[in-house]
Each structure stands twice: as structure tokens, then as C-alpha cells.
Design a protein around this motif. Structure first.
Motif, short mmCIF file in Angstrom:
data_model
loop_
_atom_site.label_atom_id
_atom_site.label_comp_id
_atom_site.label_asym_id
_atom_site.label_seq_id
_atom_site.Cartn_x
_atom_site.Cartn_y
_atom_site.Cartn_z
N ASP A 163 24.91 -47.91 -14.27
CA ASP A 163 23.63 -48.45 -13.86
C ASP A 163 22.24 -48.24 -14.52
O ASP A 163 21.53 -48.77 -14.71
CB ASP A 163 23.53 -48.42 -12.15
CG ASP A 163 24.42 -49.12 -11.43
OD1 ASP A 163 25.00 -50.30 -12.09
OD2 ASP A 163 24.63 -49.04 -10.46
N LEU A 182 12.76 -53.12 -11.75
CA LEU A 182 12.74 -53.93 -10.43
C LEU A 182 13.70 -53.57 -9.58
O LEU A 182 14.80 -53.35 -10.10
CB LEU A 182 12.60 -55.47 -11.14
CG LEU A 182 11.40 -56.01 -11.61
CD1 LEU A 182 11.73 -57.39 -12.12
CD2 LEU A 182 10.01 -56.03 -10.81
N PRO A 183 13.69 -53.65 -8.35
CA PRO A 183 14.63 -53.49 -7.19
C PRO A 183 15.81 -54.42 -7.62
O PRO A 183 15.53 -55.42 -7.82
CB PRO A 183 13.92 -53.96 -5.78
CG PRO A 183 12.46 -53.61 -6.26
CD PRO A 183 12.36 -54.04 -7.71
N LYS A 184 17.03 -54.03 -7.95
CA LYS A 184 18.27 -54.73 -8.26
C LYS A 184 18.64 -55.26 -6.71
O LYS A 184 18.81 -54.44 -5.80
CB LYS A 184 19.13 -53.76 -8.95
CG LYS A 184 20.51 -54.73 -9.48
CD LYS A 184 21.45 -53.52 -10.11
CE LYS A 184 22.63 -54.26 -10.53
NZ LYS A 184 23.62 -53.33 -10.99
N ASP A 185 19.06 -56.49 -6.91
CA ASP A 185 20.10 -57.17 -5.89
C ASP A 185 21.24 -56.59 -5.76
O ASP A 185 22.10 -56.62 -6.67
CB ASP A 185 20.14 -58.60 -6.39
CG ASP A 185 20.69 -59.39 -5.21
OD1 ASP A 185 21.37 -58.85 -4.40
OD2 ASP A 185 20.50 -60.62 -5.04
N PRO A 186 21.66 -55.91 -4.62
CA PRO A 186 22.90 -55.09 -4.40
C PRO A 186 23.99 -56.08 -4.60
O PRO A 186 25.23 -55.38 -4.82
CB PRO A 186 22.75 -54.40 -2.96
CG PRO A 186 21.49 -55.42 -2.35
CD PRO A 186 20.64 -55.66 -3.44
N ARG A 209 8.25 -41.76 -12.92
CA ARG A 209 9.59 -42.32 -12.43
C ARG A 209 10.73 -42.33 -13.62
O ARG A 209 11.72 -41.79 -13.27
CB ARG A 209 9.64 -43.67 -11.78
CG ARG A 209 10.67 -44.20 -11.19
CD ARG A 209 10.72 -45.40 -10.33
NE ARG A 209 11.97 -46.04 -10.22
CZ ARG A 209 12.07 -47.38 -9.73
NH1 ARG A 209 10.99 -48.31 -9.96
NH2 ARG A 209 13.12 -47.98 -9.37
N GLN A 239 12.09 -62.86 -12.47
CA GLN A 239 11.67 -61.85 -12.91
C GLN A 239 9.97 -61.86 -13.09
O GLN A 239 9.19 -60.67 -12.43
CB GLN A 239 12.10 -60.95 -14.30
CG GLN A 239 13.55 -60.78 -14.14
CD GLN A 239 14.34 -60.48 -15.48
OE1 GLN A 239 13.74 -60.85 -16.40
NE2 GLN A 239 15.36 -59.91 -15.38
N LYS A 288 8.56 -61.89 -9.61
CA LYS A 288 8.46 -60.36 -8.72
C LYS A 288 7.52 -59.54 -9.39
O LYS A 288 6.63 -58.64 -8.74
CB LYS A 288 9.81 -59.74 -9.04
CG LYS A 288 11.01 -60.51 -7.93
CD LYS A 288 12.51 -60.07 -8.33
CE LYS A 288 13.17 -60.93 -7.37
NZ LYS A 288 14.68 -60.45 -7.73
N GLU A 302 8.79 -62.90 0.65
CA GLU A 302 9.65 -62.54 -0.46
C GLU A 302 10.63 -63.70 -0.80
O GLU A 302 10.78 -63.70 -1.90
CB GLU A 302 10.53 -61.22 -0.01
CG GLU A 302 11.44 -60.86 -1.23
CD GLU A 302 12.26 -59.68 -0.75
OE1 GLU A 302 13.26 -59.32 -1.37
OE2 GLU A 302 11.92 -58.86 0.41
#
Length: 373
Positions: free
Chosen positions: A55, A115-119, A19, A362, A365, A306
Motif C-alpha cells: 500500500d 487522499l484517504p483510501k476507500d477500505p 507526513r 479525486q 475530494k 461527503e
């Protein structure tokens, strides 16, 4: 470690670096595209690409450092095989140790960056503080919390605008609603939602007894018009004279606005601006954010697992922090952190608390990702 676990971790690591290689290739393509003069002619496209580049930049920089550190390890190992001079060998061993340590640090940093970012992290926020149990003492504490957040915002060069405030006449706030404008405001302050408790001797207490009072804090990401569509048929707007403290124009003209959203029953009162139009604009910004926040809460409550893995972005009835003045102590209950610097905290020095909450979030998660075996 059993072979099945070794294989699983190797597979996970390989997937992560695949990735990262894809991100690096995409980043280089982005940079080429941004250097194309024709891209600048389309401002919307240019802004979108610039945001994507910004980003990805921290991930790319960390990955480049990781690759360099891996190369440093190989170079040091090669030197140790070839070199007979003891002094050079010691130097190579030292460089090898430093490179291995750096690789471990960068691996952890890369896992966090992926880690998935908070939009909503880059959004401005609506900050609501309300006095809870404790009467006037609770209102005084609410005002102190507001000043704490204003000082913190100023240290980040964020702008704070009051939308509405309801004072109690002795310097306290029964309620204060403000807009905090600045990049990353939500990413830092989203952990502040919940019940804040204060323990101290009020100035009005002649017996010297310690009282416990509370104030509730709500932090909502500011919603843009694209996030929430408001049907004007669902809204009722009333105008009136502003009340409370204010300049001559504020109190003598029909500049205050009361906005009622009929389907939800939300009522917003905005009176801090001299212009009725400005107050109406602020009221609609707050309404959009409240509706957006309600939708976020519905989404989170439907993802119970979650929600439990996150630190303090959920239930606002949760007691999250205690400010004990006699002991000079601030205790963050969610992560069992205690600091003995209450004066500096109340003056806005809350970065250590916020950093600790981010790190705990973090870690939770990352642990959850590891559990999905």
C-alpha cells in the motif's frame, strides 16, 4: 494572493511533506522487519506487513522521484550560476524546465496518493443488473451490459461467476447477479451503480422509431465474515429444483437454494451450481454483501456532504449514462463526458470512462480538502 492565503498554503504543504517523511521512515522500518527471518514464521503478521508495504510503495516511489527532481532543480540552478559556456547553459535551462515540470506533476500525484483510501477498494464485488423500463428491450439491454462487464473483467483477468440469472426467453436478462473476483475490482467498478439508459431502434420495431429503455446496475463490495456477522436464527433456507436453462443434474436434483433473511426481508435464490452446498455458500456470500452494502448506505446517508462530493457511489436511482446507438454515442452524465465509440464500449472498452470518473472523484475530494480553510 493575500499573505494569509500564502501562509495557509505554505503550512498545508509543510504538513504534507512532514507526513511524507514519516511514511518514508515507516516504509524503511517495514522493509527491515520483512527481511527479518523470524517474521516469516508468523504468516498472519507477514501477510499484514506485506499488504502495508504494498500500500505504501506507490507513495514512497513517487516521493523519492519528487526529492530527486528537487535535487535536479538545485543542480541545474548551481550549474547556471557557475557555467559560462552558452551551450552548457542552454542544456541546464532545459533540464531545469523539465525538473520543475516534473515536480509540479509529482506534487499533484502525491496529493492524490495521500487522499484517504476507500477500505473496500481491493475487494471483490457483487454485480447486480436488472431490466428497468422498456420490457423485452430493457432485458436485452441488461444482458448486453452484463456482457460488457464480463469483457471488461476478462481484460483485467478477473473471474466472473453467475450467482443467479432470470432470463426472458429471447436472450435478455430480467435480472442477473454475479460475483467478480479480482484485486481492485471494487475500486474500478464502484462508479457503475445507477440507471443506464439505452436509445435505439429495437429489432421488433417495424416503424423504425427510437425507443428508450433502462437497466439498473448495483455494485457492492463483497463482505467477508469479519465484516458482517449473520445469526443463523435470522435465516430460513429452502431447497428446491433449479429452473430455467441448465444441465441434467441442475434441473433434476434439489440443488437450488432460497435463502431468506427474516429481519430485513432479503430473499436470495442461488441455483447455478450442481451442489446444494455450493449454492448455499454463494447465497450466504451474497447475503453478507447485501447487509454490508446496506450498512454502507446508512453511513453515507448520514454524511450527506461527503456523499455529495463523491462521484456516483451513492443513489442508484440516478441516471448516470446514456447509450445512443443511432448516433454511436455514449454520454456519462455525471462528468459530461461524451464518447463516439459505442461498439467498443459495449464490447467492454470502458476504461476511459472509468479513468475519467476516478479523476473527477479525486478532483472533487482535493477541492473539498482545499475548502476546509
Amino acid at each position: 494572493m493575500p499573505p494569509v492565503w500564502i501562509g495557509w498554503f505554505a503550512e498545508k504543504e509543510a504538513a504534507m511533506f512532514d507526513r511524507l517523511d514519516d511514511i518514508l521512515i515507516h516504509y524503511e522500518e517495514l522493509m527491515l522487519e520483512l527481511n527479518n527471518p523470524s517474521v516469516a514464521e508468523d504468516q498472519n503478521r507477514f501477510r499484514r506487513l506485506m499488504k502495508e508495504q504494498a500500500d505504501l510503495a506507490p507513495v514512497v516511489e513517487a516521493y523519492k522521484q519528487y526529492k530527486q527532481s528537487k535535487q535536479d532543480i538545485e543542480d541545474s540552478l548551481a550549474l547556471l550560476e557557475e557555467e559560462n559556456d552558452e551551450e552548457m547553459r542552454e542544456l541546464a535551462k532545459e533540464e531545469l524546465s523539465d525538473a520543475r515540470k516534473r515536480v509540479e506533476e509529482l506534487e499533484q500525484e502525491l496529493k492524490i496518493l495521500l487522499l484517504p483510501k476507500d477500505p473496500n477498494d481491493d475487494k471483490n464485488i457483487i454485480l447486480e443488473i436488472r431490466a428497468g423500463a422498456g420490457g423485452d428491450e430493457a432485458a436485452l439491454f441488461a444482458a448486453e451490459l452484463y456482457r460488457m462487464y464480463v469483457n471488461y473483467a476478462e481484460s483485467h483477468r478477473w473471474k466472473v461467476e453467475i450467482i443467479n440469472v432470470n432470463e426472458n426467453g429471447i436472450g435478455g436478462f430480467k435480472e442477473v447477479i454475479a460475483m467478480v473476483t479480482g484485486k481492485g475490482a471494487y475500486s474500478k467498478l464502484k462508479y457503475e451503480s445507477g440507471v443506464h439508459r439505452v436509445q435505439r431502434v429495437p429489432e421488433t420495431e417495424s416503424g423504425g422509431r427510437i425507443h428508450t429503455s433502462t437497466a439498473t446496475v448495483a455494485v457492492m463490495p463483497e463482505a467477508e465474515e469479519l465484516d458482517v456477522q449473520i445469526d443463523m436464527k435470522d435465516c430460513r433456507i429452502d431447497v428446491m429444483r433449479a429452473s430455467g436453462n441448465g444441465g441434467q443434474c441442475v434441473n433434476t436434483t434439489d440443488s437450488a437454494v432460497r435463502l431468506t433473511h427474516i429481519p430485513t426481508g432479503i430473499v436470495i435464490y442461488s441455483q447455478t451450481e450442481k451442489s446444494q452446498l455450493q449454492n448455499k455458500e454463494k447465497a450466504f456470500r451474497l447475503l453478507r454483501s447485501k447487509l454490508y452494502d446496506m450498512e454502507l448506505e446508512k453511513r453515507q446517508s448520514s454524511e450527506a456532504e461527503e456523499r455529495r462530493s463523491q462521484i456516483g457511489t451513492g443513489d442508484r436511482s440516478e441516471k448516470i449514462r446514456t447509450y445512443n446507438f443511432p448516433q454511436g454515442r455514449v454520454t456519462e452524465h455525471r462528468i459530461k463526458l461524451t464518447l463516439y465509440k459505442i461498439d467498443s464500449v459495449m464490447n467492454g472498452d470502458i476504461q476511459e470512462i472509468i479513468d475519467s470518473l476516478i479523476a473527477a472523484d479525486q478532483a472533487a475530494k482535493l477541492a473539498k480538502m482545499s475548502d476546509t480553510v
